[in-house]
Write a protein that holds these residues in place. Structure first.
Motif, PDB file in Angstrom:
ATOM      1  N   ALA A  63       0.848  -1.191   0.000  1.00 24.56           N
ATOM      2  CA  ALA A  63       0.000   0.000   0.000  1.00 24.56           C
ATOM      3  C   ALA A  63       0.885   1.243   0.000  1.00 24.56           C
ATOM      4  CB  ALA A  63      -0.921  -0.007   1.212  1.00 24.56           C
ATOM      5  N   ALA A  64       0.538   2.212  -0.849  1.00 17.58           N
ATOM      6  CA  ALA A  64       1.336   3.422  -0.967  1.00 17.58           C
ATOM      7  C   ALA A  64       0.568   4.675  -0.567  1.00 17.58           C
ATOM      8  CB  ALA A  64       1.850   3.576  -2.400  1.00 17.58           C
ATOM      9  N   ALA A  65      -0.769   4.647  -0.702  1.00 20.22           N
ATOM     10  CA  ALA A  65      -1.582   5.826  -0.404  1.00 20.22           C
ATOM     11  C   ALA A  65      -3.006   5.385  -0.131  1.00 20.22           C
ATOM     12  CB  ALA A  65      -1.552   6.823  -1.569  1.00 20.22           C
ATOM     13  N   ALA A  66      -3.775   6.252   0.530  1.00 21.13           N
ATOM     14  CA  ALA A  66      -5.181   5.954   0.816  1.00 21.13           C
ATOM     15  C   ALA A  66      -5.942   7.248   1.017  1.00 21.13           C
ATOM     16  CB  ALA A  66      -5.315   5.065   2.059  1.00 21.13           C
ATOM     17  N   ALA A  67      -7.248   7.205   0.766  1.00 19.69           N
ATOM     18  CA  ALA A  67      -8.115   8.364   0.965  1.00 19.69           C
ATOM     19  C   ALA A  67      -9.478   7.876   1.419  1.00 19.69           C
ATOM     20  CB  ALA A  67      -8.245   9.184  -0.316  1.00 19.69           C
ATOM     21  N   LEU A  68     -10.113   8.646   2.294  1.00 23.71           N
ATOM     22  CA  LEU A  68     -11.451   8.338   2.790  1.00 23.71           C
ATOM     23  C   LEU A  68     -12.457   9.174   2.012  1.00 23.71           C
ATOM     24  CD1 LEU A  68     -13.191   6.867   4.916  1.00 23.71           C
ATOM     25  CD2 LEU A  68     -12.793   8.807   6.443  1.00 23.71           C
ATOM     26  N   LEU A  69     -13.377   8.515   1.323  1.00 23.23           N
ATOM     27  CA  LEU A  69     -14.400   9.202   0.532  1.00 23.23           C
ATOM     28  C   LEU A  69     -15.629   9.433   1.397  1.00 23.23           C
ATOM     29  CD1 LEU A  69     -14.173   7.355  -2.901  1.00 23.23           C
ATOM     30  CD2 LEU A  69     -12.855   9.291  -2.066  1.00 23.23           C
ATOM     31  N   ASP A  78      -1.611   1.216  -4.612  1.00 26.23           N
ATOM     32  CA  ASP A  78      -0.424   0.423  -4.291  1.00 26.23           C
ATOM     33  C   ASP A  78       0.771   0.809  -5.152  1.00 26.23           C
ATOM     34  OD1 ASP A  78      -0.560  -0.991  -6.764  1.00 26.23           O
ATOM     35  OD2 ASP A  78      -1.916  -2.470  -5.911  1.00 26.23           O
ATOM     36  N   ASP A  79       1.886   0.128  -4.912  1.00 26.88           N
ATOM     37  CA  ASP A  79       3.135   0.486  -5.579  1.00 26.88           C
ATOM     38  C   ASP A  79       3.206   0.003  -7.015  1.00 26.88           C
ATOM     39  OD1 ASP A  79       3.254  -2.176  -4.875  1.00 26.88           O
ATOM     40  OD2 ASP A  79       5.344  -2.122  -4.226  1.00 26.88           O
ATOM     41  N   ALA A  80       2.165  -0.675  -7.505  1.00 28.73           N
ATOM     42  CA  ALA A  80       2.093  -1.057  -8.907  1.00 28.73           C
ATOM     43  C   ALA A  80       1.053  -0.228  -9.664  1.00 28.73           C
ATOM     44  CB  ALA A  80       1.764  -2.546  -9.034  1.00 28.73           C
ATOM     45  N   GLY A  81       0.496   0.787  -8.998  1.00 26.52           N
ATOM     46  CA  GLY A  81      -0.499   1.635  -9.628  1.00 26.52           C
ATOM     47  C   GLY A  81      -1.917   1.123  -9.505  1.00 26.52           C
ATOM     48  N   GLY A  82      -2.115   0.011  -8.783  1.00 25.98           N
ATOM     49  CA  GLY A  82      -3.447  -0.542  -8.595  1.00 25.98           C
ATOM     50  C   GLY A  82      -4.282   0.297  -7.643  1.00 25.98           C
ATOM     51  N   LEU A  83      -5.611   0.243  -7.814  1.00 33.74           N
ATOM     52  CA  LEU A  83      -6.552   0.978  -6.967  1.00 33.74           C
ATOM     53  C   LEU A  83      -7.600   0.007  -6.435  1.00 33.74           C
ATOM     54  CD1 LEU A  83      -7.061   4.118  -9.234  1.00 33.74           C
ATOM     55  CD2 LEU A  83      -5.808   4.073  -7.069  1.00 33.74           C
ATOM     56  N   LEU A  84      -7.878   0.091  -5.135  1.00 32.42           N
ATOM     57  CA  LEU A  84      -8.821  -0.811  -4.478  1.00 32.42           C
ATOM     58  C   LEU A  84      -9.834  -0.004  -3.695  1.00 32.42           C
ATOM     59  CD1 LEU A  84      -9.367  -3.884  -3.855  1.00 32.42           C
ATOM     60  CD2 LEU A  84      -8.001  -3.542  -1.776  1.00 32.42           C
ATOM     61  N   TRP A  85     -11.122  -0.342  -3.834  1.00 30.48           N
ATOM     62  CA  TRP A  85     -12.212   0.311  -3.096  1.00 30.48           C
ATOM     63  C   TRP A  85     -12.628  -0.592  -1.944  1.00 30.48           C
ATOM     64  CZ3 TRP A  85     -17.146  -1.370  -2.012  1.00 30.48           C
ATOM     65  CH2 TRP A  85     -18.074  -0.406  -1.574  1.00 30.48           C
ATOM     66  N   LEU A  86     -12.801  -0.011  -0.727  1.00 30.25           N
ATOM     67  CA  LEU A  86     -13.273  -0.751   0.449  1.00 30.25           C
ATOM     68  C   LEU A  86     -14.378   0.039   1.117  1.00 30.25           C
ATOM     69  CD1 LEU A  86      -9.869  -0.952   0.507  1.00 30.25           C
ATOM     70  CD2 LEU A  86     -10.418  -2.516   2.359  1.00 30.25           C
ATOM     71  N   ARG A  87     -15.418  -0.655   1.578  1.00 34.17           N
ATOM     72  CA  ARG A  87     -16.490   0.013   2.308  1.00 34.17           C
ATOM     73  C   ARG A  87     -16.043   0.284   3.739  1.00 34.17           C
ATOM     74  NH1 ARG A  87     -21.481   0.896   0.932  1.00 34.17           N
ATOM     75  NH2 ARG A  87     -21.484  -0.677  -0.712  1.00 34.17           N
ATOM     76  N   LEU A  91     -15.291  -3.671   6.206  1.00 34.30           N
ATOM     77  CA  LEU A  91     -13.994  -3.714   5.538  1.00 34.30           C
ATOM     78  C   LEU A  91     -13.811  -4.947   4.661  1.00 34.30           C
ATOM     79  CD1 LEU A  91     -11.719  -2.455   8.456  1.00 34.30           C
ATOM     80  CD2 LEU A  91     -12.620  -1.156   6.529  1.00 34.30           C
ATOM     81  N   SER A  92     -14.676  -5.949   4.829  1.00 30.98           N
ATOM     82  CA  SER A  92     -14.566  -7.143   3.995  1.00 30.98           C
ATOM     83  C   SER A  92     -15.166  -6.932   2.606  1.00 30.98           C
ATOM     84  CB  SER A  92     -15.257  -8.329   4.672  1.00 30.98           C
ATOM     85  OG  SER A  92     -16.648  -8.087   4.805  1.00 30.98           O
ATOM     86  N   GLU A  93     -15.948  -5.841   2.424  1.00 32.92           N
ATOM     87  CA  GLU A  93     -16.558  -5.563   1.128  1.00 32.92           C
ATOM     88  C   GLU A  93     -15.619  -4.664   0.321  1.00 32.92           C
ATOM     89  OE1 GLU A  93     -20.707  -3.819  -0.858  1.00 32.92           O
ATOM     90  OE2 GLU A  93     -20.471  -3.941   1.323  1.00 32.92           O
ATOM     91  N   MET A  94     -15.112  -5.191  -0.780  1.00 33.20           N
ATOM     92  CA  MET A  94     -14.122  -4.452  -1.556  1.00 33.20           C
ATOM     93  C   MET A  94     -14.239  -4.798  -3.031  1.00 33.20           C
ATOM     94  SD  MET A  94     -10.720  -6.499  -0.368  1.00 33.20           S
ATOM     95  CE  MET A  94     -11.079  -6.099   1.336  1.00 33.20           C
ATOM     96  N   GLN A  95     -13.630  -3.938  -3.851  1.00 32.97           N
ATOM     97  CA  GLN A  95     -13.637  -4.168  -5.290  1.00 32.97           C
ATOM     98  C   GLN A  95     -12.417  -3.499  -5.910  1.00 32.97           C
ATOM     99  OE1 GLN A  95     -17.295  -3.263  -7.401  1.00 32.97           O
ATOM    100  NE2 GLN A  95     -16.177  -2.721  -9.253  1.00 32.97           N
ATOM    101  N   SER A  96     -11.787  -4.182  -6.838  1.00 39.12           N
ATOM    102  CA  SER A  96     -10.645  -3.616  -7.547  1.00 39.12           C
ATOM    103  C   SER A  96     -11.142  -2.599  -8.578  1.00 39.12           C
ATOM    104  CB  SER A  96      -9.852  -4.716  -8.248  1.00 39.12           C
ATOM    105  OG  SER A  96      -8.824  -4.165  -9.037  1.00 39.12           O
ATOM    106  N   LEU A  97     -10.577  -1.394  -8.544  1.00 41.27           N
ATOM    107  CA  LEU A  97     -10.905  -0.368  -9.520  1.00 41.27           C
ATOM    108  C   LEU A  97      -9.910  -0.362 -10.678  1.00 41.27           C
ATOM    109  CD1 LEU A  97     -11.768   2.640  -7.164  1.00 41.27           C
ATOM    110  CD2 LEU A  97     -13.289   0.851  -8.050  1.00 41.27           C
TER     111      LEU A  97
END
Length: 291
Positions: A63-69, A78-87, A91-97
């Motif tokens: 993990a490289a960064a995070a923001a609360l919407l 993350d450090d590969a440019g990936g983005l992940l959404w979590l409720r 916290l178990s509900e998530m989806q790759s963006l």
């Protein structure tokens, strides 16, 4: 002119890197996002662990960064440019963006609209992420990612200094949000402004540095109509006056013997800087504009 309010000598010495990538405070709870991608929720008053979720990043990623919407969800980068959404509340509900990108995510910053977030990559790409929740258990959200521009592709500064902040320069840029959703993209010697979908700049610091910057991280915070920027390569703080889609460099302050800046925090007209030798310096920055 900013004035030095207080300086705290180091009280802790450590040589181990922190396992925590990001801390987010939301009311009475703190969310700690570990580099492994694990998310932990703690009660502010006692530190009690209320909930946790194991890391769901790809193998070998961090993990490289995070923001609360708003108060609904997180976005993790993350450090590969990936983005992940979590409720937030589950916290178990998530989806790759996004699975990956051309460069690591350097910074994420939420906007006033709880569906919007700015994403800055280490190669200088600036993107707007718009997230819409769906009534679908298998795919709870849909994301639209719009590229606003790339600071590494901007023309040179007027004094001839390079404006490139690619990984080759060694410096990782940062984002900070000011009033009316105007954002600053922070480099070691310059800033760019993001207002709506417009990327403007670069605006050079004073004095501009022509030498190649060292490796490290850039930092920035927005105060009342002003901003402060710094980097881990220098103990200097650059103060700026902000206007509509523009930034003007004001003065440079420095606390000698403290090392480069590791983090910035601010409230009102106060700015606190944490330095490499673990000194904490407090500045009061009531800059007065003279006609």
């Amino acid at each position: 002119m900013p004035r030095l309010v207080d300086k705290c000598s180091p009280v802790v010495q450590t040589s181990q890197p922190s396992p925590v990538a990001v801390l987010l405070v939301d009311g009475s709870v703190i969310f700690a996002i570990l580099r492994s991608g694990e998310v932990r929720c703690h009660r502010c008053s006692t530190g009690q662990l209320l909930a946790s979720c194991p890391g769901r990043l790809g193998k070998g990623r961090f993990a490289a960064a995070a923001a609360l919407l708003g108060s609904e969800a997180f976005i993790l980068g993350d450090d590969a440019g990936g983005l992940l959404w979590l409720r937030r509340d589950d916290l178990s509900e998530m989806q790759s963006l996004r699975v990956s990108h051309s460069s690591a995510v350097a910074s994420l910053a939420p906007l006033k609209n709880p569906e919007d977030c700015l994403c800055l990559s280490a190669d200088g790409a600036v993107e707007l992420i718009h997230v819409v929740e769906l009534d679908d258990a298998d795919s709870p959200v849909q994301a639209r990612i719009s590229r606003l521009g790339c600071i590494a592709a901007q023309p040179p500064l007027r004094d001839g200094a390079s404006s490139s902040l690619s990984m080759e320069s060694g410096m990782t840029p940062a984002l900070c949000i000011g009033a009316d959703d105007m954002a600053l993209v922070v480099g070691p010697n310059e800033v760019w402004t993001v207002a709506g979908t417009s990327l403007a700049g670069p605006f050079a610091a004073q004095p501009a540095t022509r030498s190649k910057p060292s490796e490290g991280l850039c930092h920035g915070i927005c105060l009342r109509g002003r901003a402060v920027t710094a980097s881990s390569a220098s103990p200097r703080l650059q103060w700026w006056t902000l206007s509509t889609a523009a930034a003007k460099a004001d003065v440079v302050t420095e606390s000698s013997g403290c090392g480069g800046v590791l983090a910035l925090a601010g409230h009102g007209d106060l700015c606190a800087s944490l330095h490499a030798y673990l000194c904490v310096v407090l500045w009061q920055g009531a800059l007065q504009q003279e006609d």
